[in-house]
Motif scaffolding. Structure first.
Motif, short mmCIF file in Angstrom:
data_model
loop_
_atom_site.label_atom_id
_atom_site.label_comp_id
_atom_site.label_asym_id
_atom_site.label_seq_id
_atom_site.Cartn_x
_atom_site.Cartn_y
_atom_site.Cartn_z
N LEU A 8 0.84 -1.20 0.00
CA LEU A 8 0.00 0.00 0.00
C LEU A 8 0.87 1.24 0.00
O LEU A 8 1.95 1.24 0.57
CB LEU A 8 -0.87 0.05 1.26
CG LEU A 8 -1.73 -1.16 1.60
CD1 LEU A 8 -2.45 -0.91 2.93
CD2 LEU A 8 -2.71 -1.45 0.49
N THR A 10 0.18 5.28 1.24
CA THR A 10 -0.80 5.94 2.11
C THR A 10 -0.52 7.43 2.25
O THR A 10 0.51 7.92 1.80
CB THR A 10 -0.77 5.29 3.51
OG1 THR A 10 0.50 5.56 4.12
CG2 THR A 10 -1.03 3.79 3.45
N THR A 11 -1.44 8.13 2.91
CA THR A 11 -1.26 9.56 3.17
C THR A 11 -0.40 9.80 4.40
O THR A 11 -0.02 10.94 4.68
CB THR A 11 -2.61 10.28 3.36
OG1 THR A 11 -3.27 9.73 4.50
CG2 THR A 11 -3.48 10.16 2.12
N ASP A 18 -5.07 8.16 8.61
CA ASP A 18 -4.62 8.35 7.24
C ASP A 18 -5.35 7.43 6.28
O ASP A 18 -6.00 6.48 6.69
CB ASP A 18 -3.10 8.14 7.16
CG ASP A 18 -2.35 9.22 7.92
OD1 ASP A 18 -2.57 10.41 7.61
OD2 ASP A 18 -1.56 8.89 8.81
N ILE A 20 -5.51 5.26 2.33
CA ILE A 20 -4.78 4.50 1.32
C ILE A 20 -4.89 5.25 0.00
O ILE A 20 -5.97 5.69 -0.38
CB ILE A 20 -5.36 3.08 1.19
CG1 ILE A 20 -5.16 2.31 2.51
CG2 ILE A 20 -4.75 2.33 0.02
CD1 ILE A 20 -5.90 0.99 2.57
N PRO A 45 -8.10 8.89 -1.42
CA PRO A 45 -8.12 8.65 0.02
C PRO A 45 -9.30 9.34 0.71
O PRO A 45 -9.68 10.45 0.35
CB PRO A 45 -6.79 9.24 0.50
CG PRO A 45 -6.44 10.27 -0.51
CD PRO A 45 -7.00 9.78 -1.82
N ASP A 100 0.98 -2.54 6.55
CA ASP A 100 -0.03 -2.70 5.50
C ASP A 100 -1.26 -3.44 6.01
O ASP A 100 -2.39 -3.06 5.71
CB ASP A 100 0.59 -3.44 4.30
CG ASP A 100 1.70 -2.64 3.65
OD1 ASP A 100 1.39 -1.68 2.93
OD2 ASP A 100 2.89 -2.96 3.87
N PHE A 103 -3.56 -1.12 8.03
CA PHE A 103 -4.43 -0.30 7.19
C PHE A 103 -5.58 -1.13 6.62
O PHE A 103 -6.72 -0.66 6.54
CB PHE A 103 -3.64 0.35 6.04
CG PHE A 103 -3.07 1.69 6.39
CD1 PHE A 103 -3.77 2.86 6.11
CD2 PHE A 103 -1.84 1.80 7.01
CE1 PHE A 103 -3.26 4.10 6.44
CE2 PHE A 103 -1.30 3.03 7.35
CZ PHE A 103 -2.02 4.19 7.07
#
Length: 180
Positions: A8, A10-11, A18, A20, A45, A100, A103
């Motif tokens: 992933l 992410t932010t 946060d 993805i 996201p 990962d 998330f």
């Protein structure tokens, strides 16, 4: 050996706060990377309330994914059911699977879905077992150690990282079988 290797982008670092922005995955079937069995998508996201999030500059600097790039992308609400179908009941592999997988668990829970692969294997942990005298086990160092190369522009993009992680996984499993 049949697994799904995934990654992933992410932010940020918090699964709770946060979002993805990209998912990449490939299947390993009978110990071979099945490049035609892949999953790859950008993700717009969203936060816990489902509102679109901006990608912070520090995250963009790492993976190069901008707000413009994800503007027309599907949200995790649309993507996650597809991805879970792709994974099905396979064990999963990731480089730092705790990150990962965290998330995935948080987003699945928010959407009323289930992220419970039968096993989560971590190439960081495998690298520590295969190279106990080494201090660094990040994906760049591991790739260098194993003689693997990222495709141009592939590092810190999900599918580029997945390709190297899948190769690393196979090398590490072979190395660990030889020493045991």
């Amino acid at each position: 050996m049949n697994v799904v290797v995934f990654d992933l982008e992410t932010t940020g670092l918090s699964p709770e706060k946060d979002g993805i922005v990209e998912i990449g995955a490939v299947r390993i079937v009978d110990g071979e990377i099945a490049g035609h069995l892949k999953y790859e998508t950008l993700v717009r996201p969203t936060n816990a309330q489902g509102d679109t999030m901006r990608i912070p500059w520090h995250a963009q600097r790492v993976h190069g994914i901008s707000d413009e790039m994800v503007r027309a992308a599907p949200t995790i609400h649309d993507v996650l059911p597809e991805f879970l179908e792709f994974v099905a009941d396979s064990p999963v592999v990731a480089h730092n699977v705790g990150f990962d997988g965290g998330f995935m668990r948080v987003n699945a829970r928010r959407l009323g879905l289930n992220w419970q692969p039968p096993a989560e294997l971590c190439t960081v942990q495998l690298s520590r077992r295969a190279f106990p005298g080494e201090r660094a086990h990040n994906l760049t160092v591991l790739a260098e150690r194993l003689g693997l190369e990222f495709a141009p522009g592939g590092r810190h993009r999900s599918f580029g990282d997945v390709q190297v992680t899948a190769q690393a996984f196979l090398h590490l499993m072979e190395r660990l079988q030889r020493v045991s």
